[in-house]
Design a protein around this motif. Structure first.
Motif, PDB file in Angstrom:
ATOM      1  N   GLY B  21       0.800  -1.224   0.000  1.00 53.12           N
ATOM      2  CA  GLY B  21       0.000   0.000   0.000  1.00 53.12           C
ATOM      3  C   GLY B  21       0.828   1.267   0.000  1.00 53.12           C
ATOM      4  O   GLY B  21       0.323   2.335   0.314  1.00 53.12           O
ATOM      5  N   TYR B  58      -1.762  -4.398   3.214  1.00 52.35           N
ATOM      6  CA  TYR B  58      -3.181  -4.743   3.385  1.00 52.35           C
ATOM      7  C   TYR B  58      -3.299  -6.264   3.302  1.00 52.35           C
ATOM      8  O   TYR B  58      -2.796  -6.869   2.346  1.00 52.35           O
ATOM      9  CB  TYR B  58      -3.956  -4.064   2.251  1.00 52.35           C
ATOM     10  CG  TYR B  58      -5.365  -4.534   2.031  1.00 52.35           C
ATOM     11  CD1 TYR B  58      -6.298  -4.493   3.062  1.00 52.35           C
ATOM     12  CD2 TYR B  58      -5.769  -4.995   0.780  1.00 52.35           C
ATOM     13  CE1 TYR B  58      -7.598  -4.915   2.845  1.00 52.35           C
ATOM     14  CE2 TYR B  58      -7.072  -5.413   0.552  1.00 52.35           C
ATOM     15  CZ  TYR B  58      -7.984  -5.370   1.585  1.00 52.35           C
ATOM     16  OH  TYR B  58      -9.266  -5.781   1.379  1.00 52.35           O
ATOM     17  N   LYS B  60      -4.980  -8.724   2.080  1.00 53.05           N
ATOM     18  CA  LYS B  60      -6.080  -8.877   1.127  1.00 53.05           C
ATOM     19  C   LYS B  60      -6.687 -10.282   1.132  1.00 53.05           C
ATOM     20  O   LYS B  60      -7.896 -10.433   1.092  1.00 53.05           O
ATOM     21  CB  LYS B  60      -5.606  -8.426  -0.256  1.00 53.05           C
ATOM     22  CG  LYS B  60      -5.265  -9.461  -1.278  1.00 53.05           C
ATOM     23  CD  LYS B  60      -4.842  -8.822  -2.580  1.00 53.05           C
ATOM     24  CE  LYS B  60      -3.506  -9.359  -3.067  1.00 53.05           C
ATOM     25  NZ  LYS B  60      -3.439 -10.791  -3.344  1.00 53.05           N
ATOM     26  N   TRP B  66      -5.449  -3.141   7.429  1.00 52.52           N
ATOM     27  CA  TRP B  66      -4.320  -2.339   6.957  1.00 52.52           C
ATOM     28  C   TRP B  66      -3.371  -2.147   8.121  1.00 52.52           C
ATOM     29  O   TRP B  66      -3.805  -1.906   9.239  1.00 52.52           O
ATOM     30  CB  TRP B  66      -4.795  -0.969   6.484  1.00 52.52           C
ATOM     31  CG  TRP B  66      -5.357  -0.943   5.107  1.00 52.52           C
ATOM     32  CD1 TRP B  66      -6.674  -1.023   4.760  1.00 52.52           C
ATOM     33  CD2 TRP B  66      -4.630  -0.810   3.886  1.00 52.52           C
ATOM     34  NE1 TRP B  66      -6.801  -0.946   3.398  1.00 52.52           N
ATOM     35  CE2 TRP B  66      -5.559  -0.817   2.829  1.00 52.52           C
ATOM     36  CE3 TRP B  66      -3.260  -0.688   3.570  1.00 52.52           C
ATOM     37  CZ2 TRP B  66      -5.193  -0.701   1.492  1.00 52.52           C
ATOM     38  CZ3 TRP B  66      -2.902  -0.571   2.243  1.00 52.52           C
ATOM     39  CH2 TRP B  66      -3.855  -0.590   1.217  1.00 52.52           C
TER      40      TRP B  66
END
Ligand SMILES: Cc1cc2nc3c(=O)[nH]c(=O)nc-3n(C[C@H](O)[C@H](O)[C@H](O)COP(=O)(O)OP(=O)(O)OC[C@H]3O[C@@H](n4cnc5c(N)ncnc54)[C@H](O)[C@@H]3O)c2cc1C
Ligand SMILES: [Zn+2]
Lengths: 407, 86
Positions: B21, B58, B60, B66
């Motif tokens: 990120g 993050y 995912k 985060w």
């Protein structure tokens, strides 16, 4: 049988304490710029300083694909100039660069991608570059090994066919440019890292190296994937760059079967057959910045899966070698070529990601003109660094990139 | 060695489960700050450190959190446990 070898680029030159120009980085861009400075402008008092050996970086690691089917009106003419220079340099440098203009097939796998290809093709045709849309049947006729059946993950809808592209032998380009530059008087200093850049009253005055200081009024920083870190370390200039590791591999040599370069965005794979017969293929990038040149099992698996679907005849074929290099990516997928901004006499060439091989000839030609005349040639103007602060990013990528911080 | 990251919730996981990120650049410029240079620096520019830096990640394919952590870009390895999520 084994004679004594002399490097093509002559004996080790004497390290002088001053030069008219110093080029940091002995990759394709640095060597090409040195060559054109000597060839076109008679500037021969030039030093190329290279930390390791020439060709150590992307120059000796790329998959050798050349083409001029980019997306924007600023980029296509530039890459076209680069493509046109291969036959010229082959003759002029008296070196077989093995330019094989077998053409590129960019496979498309959806209606949306067909529309995107149409736009690229219109741009190419507008710029006088040959590129056509072909359907899946025509792809199969051109390349019988291709799997156009509908039961694969991403069935092939067609392709953007770009006949003038192809492959060039990258090592030959490094050696030939070094030979051509050295023959005209350029000094190539290997094992000589740049450690500092001297600036006085806003002007370049020197470059510090491991072997001592060089006084010079102009410097080109063109160190491939290392450029951005060096720009910050040596001059505190920040760049809109993310440096990623990019991998490639080759299979065992096979009979001729791939008579064009193929690439597929959906499968995230491209492949070409080298003149030796290996299938050279790439290019995975882990989408986070790093300076390692490590290869990953994750990617071997990905590559094997993609190739086995697109080219089923490769099932069971062995990968022989697998390597990695650095790709310095910008948010708009277009490079940065600039000079005499911020600091007089400082020239910058970077952000070439995984397209710095195909462009190196034109970079050399026009960056040399820039450095010799101190005026930015019109063809380079759109690539300036200030475009980022002016929010005038180029549209080389249709989608937002997923490695940078801003998304 | 491939990247492994420590998610503050799930613990150590394979790096491919995460999405990068960006570098932790601190607070964003104030909305009323008109200087294009500040915004450009915040949005695009990086010192491209060859070494340790603080980054956002993050999770995912996991819990979706985060978090920030420190990673050495010359080895691509995490260097210490991330701070508690804010
Ligand atoms: C796996 C892979 C596949 C690729 N495939 C393609 C492709 O198919 N087509 C294409 O167009 N492009 C491709 N590329 C991209 C292309 O190779 C690069 O963009 C290009 O080589 C970069 O320019 P260069 O040759 O001048 O840089 P490099 O060859 O990277 O040269 C930079 C040099 O700077 C030196 N250096 C570093 N620090 C210092 C210092 N402090 N002082 C002095 N010297 C220093 C390095 O040792 C290095 O030799 C690929 C790249 C990789 C890694
Ligand atoms: Zn988690």
């Amino acid at each position: 049988m084994f004679g004594t070898y002399k490097p093509l680029w002559g004996k080790k030159p004497r390290f002088k304490s001053s030069y008219d120009a110093v080029i940091i980085g002995g990759g394709l861009h640095g060597l090409a710029t040195a060559y054109f400075l000597a060839r076109d402008f008679g500037m021969t008092d030039v030093a190329v300083i290279e930390k390791r050996f020439i060709g150590f970086g992307g120059a000796g690691r790329n998959t050798a694909i050349v083409r001029a089917n980019q997306r924007t009106q600023e980029n296509v003419p530039f890459y076209r100039k680069a493509l046109d220079l291969w036959p010229v340099l082959t003759r002029e440098l008296d070196f077989n660069l093995m330019f094989y203009n077998c053409g590129n097939l960019n496979l498309v796998h959806s209606e949306a991608a067909i529309n995107a290809a149409r736009m690229n093709i219109a741009t190419a045709q507008f710029c006088g570059v040959e590129s056509h849309l072909i359907d899946a049947r025509q792809c199969k006729e051109m390349m019988p090994a291709l799997n156009i059946s509908e039961d694969i993950t991403y069935p092939i809808f067609g392709a953007m066919y770009h006949p003038p592209g192809g492959i060039v032998r990258h090592d030959a380009v490094v050696w030939a440019l070094a030979k051509g530059a050295a023959a005209r008087g350029v000094h190539i200093h290997q094992q000589t890292a740049a450690t500092g850049i001297g600036v006085e009253n806003g002007k370049i005055i020197s470059v510090d190296t491991e072997h001592g200081k060089i006084n010079t009024p102009r410097v080109l920083l063109s160190a491939g994937g290392y450029t951005a870190a060096l720009a910050y370390r040596l001059l505190r200039i920040q760049l809109p760059i993310s440096v990623l590791t990019i991998q490639a591999m080759v299979t065992q040599p096979l009979k001729p079967l791939l008579n064009h370069v193929i690439s597929s965005g959906a499968y995230h794979v491209y492949a070409n057959q080298t003149l030796k017969g290996e299938i050279a293929t790439g290019a995975h990038m882990d989408p986070w910045p790093n300076y390692t040149t490590q290869t990953t099992a994750h990617y071997i698996k990905h590559q094997a899966e993609a190739l086995a679907e697109l080219l089923p005849c490769l099932r069971g074929v062995k990968f022989m070698r697998h390597w990695a290099g650095l790709a310095d990516m910008t948010p708009d997928m277009a490079p940065i070529m600039d000079g005499n901004d911020h600091v007089d006499g400082f020239y910058l060439d970077c952000g070439w990601g995984y397209f710095g091989f195909k462009s190196c000839t034109a970079v050399g030609k026009y960056m040399a003109r820039f450095m010799a005349s101190e005026k930015c040639p019109p063809i380079l103007k759109p690539f300036n660094l200030r475009r980022f602060e002016q929010h005038r990013l180029m549209g080389e990528t249709a989608a937002v990139v997923n490695y940078s911080a801003n998304n | 060695m491939a990247l492994t990251l420590t998610c503050p919730i799930c613990g150590e996981r394979n790096g491919y489960e995460f999405r990068y990120g960006g570098e932790d650049k601190g607070p964003r410029p104030r909305a009323e700050d008109p200087a294009p240079g500040h915004w450009c620096e915040y949005v695009h520019m990086s010192p491209c450190v060859a070494g340790i830096r603080k980054e956002w990640w993050y999770h995912k394919d996991g819990c979706g959190v985060w978090f920030t952590t420190e990673r050495d870009t010359t080895t691509s390895l995490e260097v210490k446990q991330p701070e508690k999520t804010r």
